[in-house]
Design a protein around this motif. Structure first.
Motif, PDB file in Angstrom:
ATOM      1  N   ARG A  20      14.466   5.281  -4.136  1.00 17.86           N
ATOM      2  CA  ARG A  20      13.995   5.403  -2.754  1.00 17.86           C
ATOM      3  C   ARG A  20      15.076   6.006  -1.867  1.00 17.86           C
ATOM      4  NH1 ARG A  20      10.631   7.076   0.115  1.00 17.86           N
ATOM      5  NH2 ARG A  20       9.893   6.026   1.994  1.00 17.86           N
ATOM      6  N   ARG A  21      16.334   5.606  -2.096  1.00 15.62           N
ATOM      7  CA  ARG A  21      17.430   6.154  -1.297  1.00 15.62           C
ATOM      8  C   ARG A  21      17.619   7.651  -1.544  1.00 15.62           C
ATOM      9  NH1 ARG A  21      19.970   1.122  -2.571  1.00 15.62           N
ATOM     10  NH2 ARG A  21      21.359   2.046  -4.116  1.00 15.62           N
ATOM     11  N   PHE A  22      17.170   8.120  -2.713  1.00 17.57           N
ATOM     12  CA  PHE A  22      17.224   9.551  -3.012  1.00 17.57           C
ATOM     13  C   PHE A  22      15.964  10.277  -2.544  1.00 17.57           C
ATOM     14  CE2 PHE A  22      20.634   8.326  -5.944  1.00 17.57           C
ATOM     15  CZ  PHE A  22      21.533   9.369  -5.740  1.00 17.57           C
ATOM     16  N   GLY A  23      15.106   9.572  -1.810  1.00 24.63           N
ATOM     17  CA  GLY A  23      13.938  10.212  -1.206  1.00 24.63           C
ATOM     18  C   GLY A  23      12.681  10.203  -2.049  1.00 24.63           C
ATOM     19  N   LEU A  24      12.696   9.509  -3.187  1.00 24.79           N
ATOM     20  CA  LEU A  24      11.513   9.446  -4.041  1.00 24.79           C
ATOM     21  C   LEU A  24      10.618   8.274  -3.630  1.00 24.79           C
ATOM     22  CD1 LEU A  24      13.172  10.212  -7.478  1.00 24.79           C
ATOM     23  CD2 LEU A  24      11.829  11.757  -6.074  1.00 24.79           C
ATOM     24  N   ARG A  25       9.367   8.310  -4.098  1.00 23.50           N
ATOM     25  CA  ARG A  25       8.390   7.267  -3.783  1.00 23.50           C
ATOM     26  C   ARG A  25       8.049   6.507  -5.071  1.00 23.50           C
ATOM     27  NH1 ARG A  25       6.274  11.940  -1.842  1.00 23.50           N
ATOM     28  NH2 ARG A  25       4.606  11.867  -3.376  1.00 23.50           N
ATOM     29  N   PRO A  26       8.763   5.409  -5.351  1.00 26.08           N
ATOM     30  CA  PRO A  26       8.508   4.650  -6.582  1.00 26.08           C
ATOM     31  C   PRO A  26       7.401   3.613  -6.384  1.00 26.08           C
ATOM     32  CG  PRO A  26      10.783   4.383  -5.768  1.00 26.08           C
ATOM     33  CD  PRO A  26       9.953   4.915  -4.649  1.00 26.08           C
ATOM     34  N   ALA A  27       6.676   3.337  -7.467  1.00 21.64           N
ATOM     35  CA  ALA A  27       5.713   2.236  -7.501  1.00 21.64           C
ATOM     36  C   ALA A  27       6.166   1.254  -8.578  1.00 21.64           C
ATOM     37  CB  ALA A  27       4.313   2.751  -7.814  1.00 21.64           C
ATOM     38  N   SER A  79       0.831  -1.193   0.000  1.00 21.90           N
ATOM     39  CA  SER A  79       0.000   0.000   0.000  1.00 21.90           C
ATOM     40  C   SER A  79       0.860   1.235   0.000  1.00 21.90           C
ATOM     41  CB  SER A  79      -0.905   0.013   1.243  1.00 21.90           C
ATOM     42  OG  SER A  79      -0.130   0.067   2.404  1.00 21.90           O
ATOM     43  N   MET A  80       0.275   2.339  -0.388  1.00 17.18           N
ATOM     44  CA  MET A  80       0.954   3.619  -0.364  1.00 17.18           C
ATOM     45  C   MET A  80      -0.114   4.697  -0.328  1.00 17.18           C
ATOM     46  SD  MET A  80       3.790   5.281  -2.920  1.00 17.18           S
ATOM     47  CE  MET A  80       5.143   4.404  -2.177  1.00 17.18           C
ATOM     48  N   THR A  81      -0.025   5.552   0.659  1.00 16.13           N
ATOM     49  CA  THR A  81      -1.067   6.563   0.822  1.00 16.13           C
ATOM     50  C   THR A  81      -0.914   7.696  -0.182  1.00 16.13           C
ATOM     51  OG1 THR A  81       0.308   7.615   2.523  1.00 16.13           O
ATOM     52  CG2 THR A  81      -1.366   6.049   3.265  1.00 16.13           C
ATOM     53  N   ASP A  82       0.311   8.016  -0.573  1.00 12.69           N
ATOM     54  CA  ASP A  82       0.544   9.108  -1.500  1.00 12.69           C
ATOM     55  C   ASP A  82       0.730   8.576  -2.913  1.00 12.69           C
ATOM     56  OD1 ASP A  82       2.646  10.515   1.022  1.00 12.69           O
ATOM     57  OD2 ASP A  82       0.549  11.015   0.604  1.00 12.69           O
ATOM     58  N   GLN A  83       0.493   9.458  -3.892  1.00 10.45           N
ATOM     59  CA  GLN A  83       0.760   9.093  -5.279  1.00 10.45           C
ATOM     60  C   GLN A  83       2.263   8.896  -5.469  1.00 10.45           C
ATOM     61  OE1 GLN A  83      -2.105   8.004  -6.820  1.00 10.45           O
ATOM     62  NE2 GLN A  83      -1.380   9.083  -8.614  1.00 10.45           N
ATOM     63  N   PRO A  84       2.675   7.895  -6.251  1.00 11.97           N
ATOM     64  CA  PRO A  84       4.109   7.680  -6.466  1.00 11.97           C
ATOM     65  C   PRO A  84       4.742   8.824  -7.262  1.00 11.97           C
ATOM     66  CG  PRO A  84       2.805   6.260  -7.907  1.00 11.97           C
ATOM     67  CD  PRO A  84       1.843   6.898  -6.954  1.00 11.97           C
ATOM     68  N   ILE A 128       7.301   8.190  -9.281  1.00 11.17           N
ATOM     69  CA  ILE A 128       7.759   7.561 -10.523  1.00 11.17           C
ATOM     70  C   ILE A 128       7.295   6.112 -10.544  1.00 11.17           C
ATOM     71  CG2 ILE A 128       9.995   7.016  -9.438  1.00 11.17           C
ATOM     72  CD1 ILE A 128      11.273   7.335 -12.250  1.00 11.17           C
ATOM     73  N   LEU A 129       7.001   5.615 -11.735  1.00 16.77           N
ATOM     74  CA  LEU A 129       6.646   4.209 -11.909  1.00 16.77           C
ATOM     75  C   LEU A 129       7.864   3.466 -12.462  1.00 16.77           C
ATOM     76  CD1 LEU A 129       3.175   4.624 -13.669  1.00 16.77           C
ATOM     77  CD2 LEU A 129       3.675   4.554 -11.207  1.00 16.77           C
ATOM     78  N   CYS A 130       8.154   2.290 -11.908  1.00 19.21           N
ATOM     79  CA  CYS A 130       9.257   1.461 -12.389  1.00 19.21           C
ATOM     80  C   CYS A 130       8.657   0.186 -12.970  1.00 19.21           C
ATOM     81  CB  CYS A 130      10.216   1.144 -11.253  1.00 19.21           C
ATOM     82  SG  CYS A 130      11.013   2.616 -10.556  1.00 19.21           S
ATOM     83  N   ILE A 131       8.768   0.039 -14.296  1.00 17.20           N
ATOM     84  CA  ILE A 131       8.125  -1.065 -15.009  1.00 17.20           C
ATOM     85  C   ILE A 131       9.181  -2.033 -15.534  1.00 17.20           C
ATOM     86  CG2 ILE A 131       6.543  -1.685 -16.861  1.00 17.20           C
ATOM     87  CD1 ILE A 131       5.509   1.160 -16.874  1.00 17.20           C
ATOM     88  N   GLY A 132       9.031  -3.314 -15.187  1.00 13.46           N
ATOM     89  CA  GLY A 132       9.967  -4.310 -15.698  1.00 13.46           C
ATOM     90  C   GLY A 132      10.222  -5.407 -14.693  1.00 13.46           C
ATOM     91  N   SER A 133      11.452  -5.866 -14.611  1.00 16.12           N
ATOM     92  CA  SER A 133      11.752  -7.059 -13.820  1.00 16.12           C
ATOM     93  C   SER A 133      11.874  -6.768 -12.325  1.00 16.12           C
ATOM     94  CB  SER A 133      13.033  -7.722 -14.331  1.00 16.12           C
ATOM     95  OG  SER A 133      14.117  -6.830 -14.250  1.00 16.12           O
ATOM     96  N   VAL A 134      11.158  -7.568 -11.555  1.00 13.00           N
ATOM     97  CA  VAL A 134      11.235  -7.585 -10.092  1.00 13.00           C
ATOM     98  C   VAL A 134      11.423  -9.053  -9.735  1.00 13.00           C
ATOM     99  CG1 VAL A 134       9.972  -7.172  -7.950  1.00 13.00           C
ATOM    100  CG2 VAL A 134       9.793  -5.534  -9.823  1.00 13.00           C
ATOM    101  N   LEU A 135      12.604  -9.407  -9.248  1.00 14.65           N
ATOM    102  CA  LEU A 135      12.952 -10.817  -9.096  1.00 14.65           C
ATOM    103  C   LEU A 135      13.996 -10.990  -8.003  1.00 14.65           C
ATOM    104  CD1 LEU A 135      15.822 -10.472 -10.638  1.00 14.65           C
ATOM    105  CD2 LEU A 135      14.548 -11.098 -12.679  1.00 14.65           C
TER     106      LEU A 135
END
Length: 301
Positions: free
Chosen positions: A55-62, A4-9, A11-18
């Protein structure tokens, strides 16, 4: 859907999550070598590596990807959530296993790697559903934020993204994932809102030639109609080419302790700098510094 995430992301990260399974040794290796080393298993994949750095740079990625409902998938989703990454929009398949990547790194760099991203490929356009049919956007009301996109998606799906009105207003940041998948990016090369991140070898595969320098590679890509490219070359010069011209920078010299994920770290750091409004030259310097710290082992894996 999970997480979950209460705020809008941001940036969107699309591709491999493994899962990344990486074997490392300080010794030089060649084909057939059998040496002592360390084997680790960590959350990885190009899209996830980029998201973790953002995320380490303070952004909220989805994240938009495909992850199985198997035990490895549940563990991976939990790890992403703990890192503060939004997993709500990940496609969870009951039939497809969670993808994996395996690499061997020696003192002489990457020796060999295998990317098993078959589930991501099999999921196809289900991965993009949140952008095509809501809740993140539709063809009529396209998403207008930043998207980091990797070449682990199929060439057909990347071609669909290049043509789709749902992506027409997005700030697209694209990476090939590996030299073997570089040619998949050709449909996106001329997209008017795409920045393509690739290394000198990957640029050569797209242009069907071998470039001696990143400068020559960047010029050739622009000549082929690329809107904006950023070409790296290991410890040699990195080059940004766009409507403002060529910008060349040399990365800091460091002792290389790891390789896998360095390009993803560079790309994420550059995106973070630009989204923060950092000047063109300073953004490239920040990205090179972040990548240097990563390969030297001075930043989190």
């Amino acid at each position: 859907m999970n997480g979950s995430m209460t705020d809008q992301p941001d940036i969107l990260c699309i591709g491999s999550v493994l899962w990344d399974v990486i074997g490392r040794t300080p010794r030089r290796m060649d084909v057939g070598y059998d040496v002592p080393g360390r084997i680790t298993r960590l959350p990885g994949g190009v899209a996830l590596n980029i998201a973790m750095t953002l995320r380490r740079f303070g952004l909220r990625p989805a994240l938009l990807s495909a992850v199985g409902q198997d035990a490895e998938g549940e563990e991976l989703i939990q790890a992403c959530t703990r890192m503060g990454l939004a997993t709500d929009h990940i496609y969870r398949s009951a039939d497809l296993p969670t993808d994996r990547y395996m690499a061997i790194e020696g003192g002489n760099g990457l020796v060999a790697a295998l990317a098993d991203a078959h589930s991501l490929e099999a999921a196809g356009d289900k991965v993009l559903a949140p952008l095509m049919d809501g809740p993140l956007g539709t063809s009529a009301l396209p998403y207008d934020g930043a998207i980091a996109l990797d070449g682990n998606l199929t060439e057909g799906l990347l071609g669909e993204i290049a043509r789709s009105p749902a992506f027409a207003r997005a700030d697209l940041r694209v990476a090939p994932a590996s030299p073997g998948k570089a040619e998949r990016l050709i449909p996106l090369l001329t997209h008017s809102r795409a920045t393509i991140y690739l290394n000198r070898e990957e640029a050569g595969l797209i242009c069907l030639t071998k470039f001696e320098t990143a400068v020559k590679a960047a010029k050739a890509l622009i000549a082929r109609g690329a809107h904006r490219v950023l070409v790296t070359d290991g410890g040699e010069s990195a080059v940004l080419a766009d409507a403002e011209g060529l910008l060349e920078r040399t990365p800091p010299k460091v002792l290389v302790t790891r390789v896998t994920g360095a390009g993803d770290t560079f790309m994420a750091a550059h995106i973070a700098a630009e989204l923060a409004g950092t000047a063109r030259d300073a953004a490239l310097d920040q990205a090179l510094q972040a990548a240097a710290q990563y390969v030297a082992g001075e930043s989190p894996a």
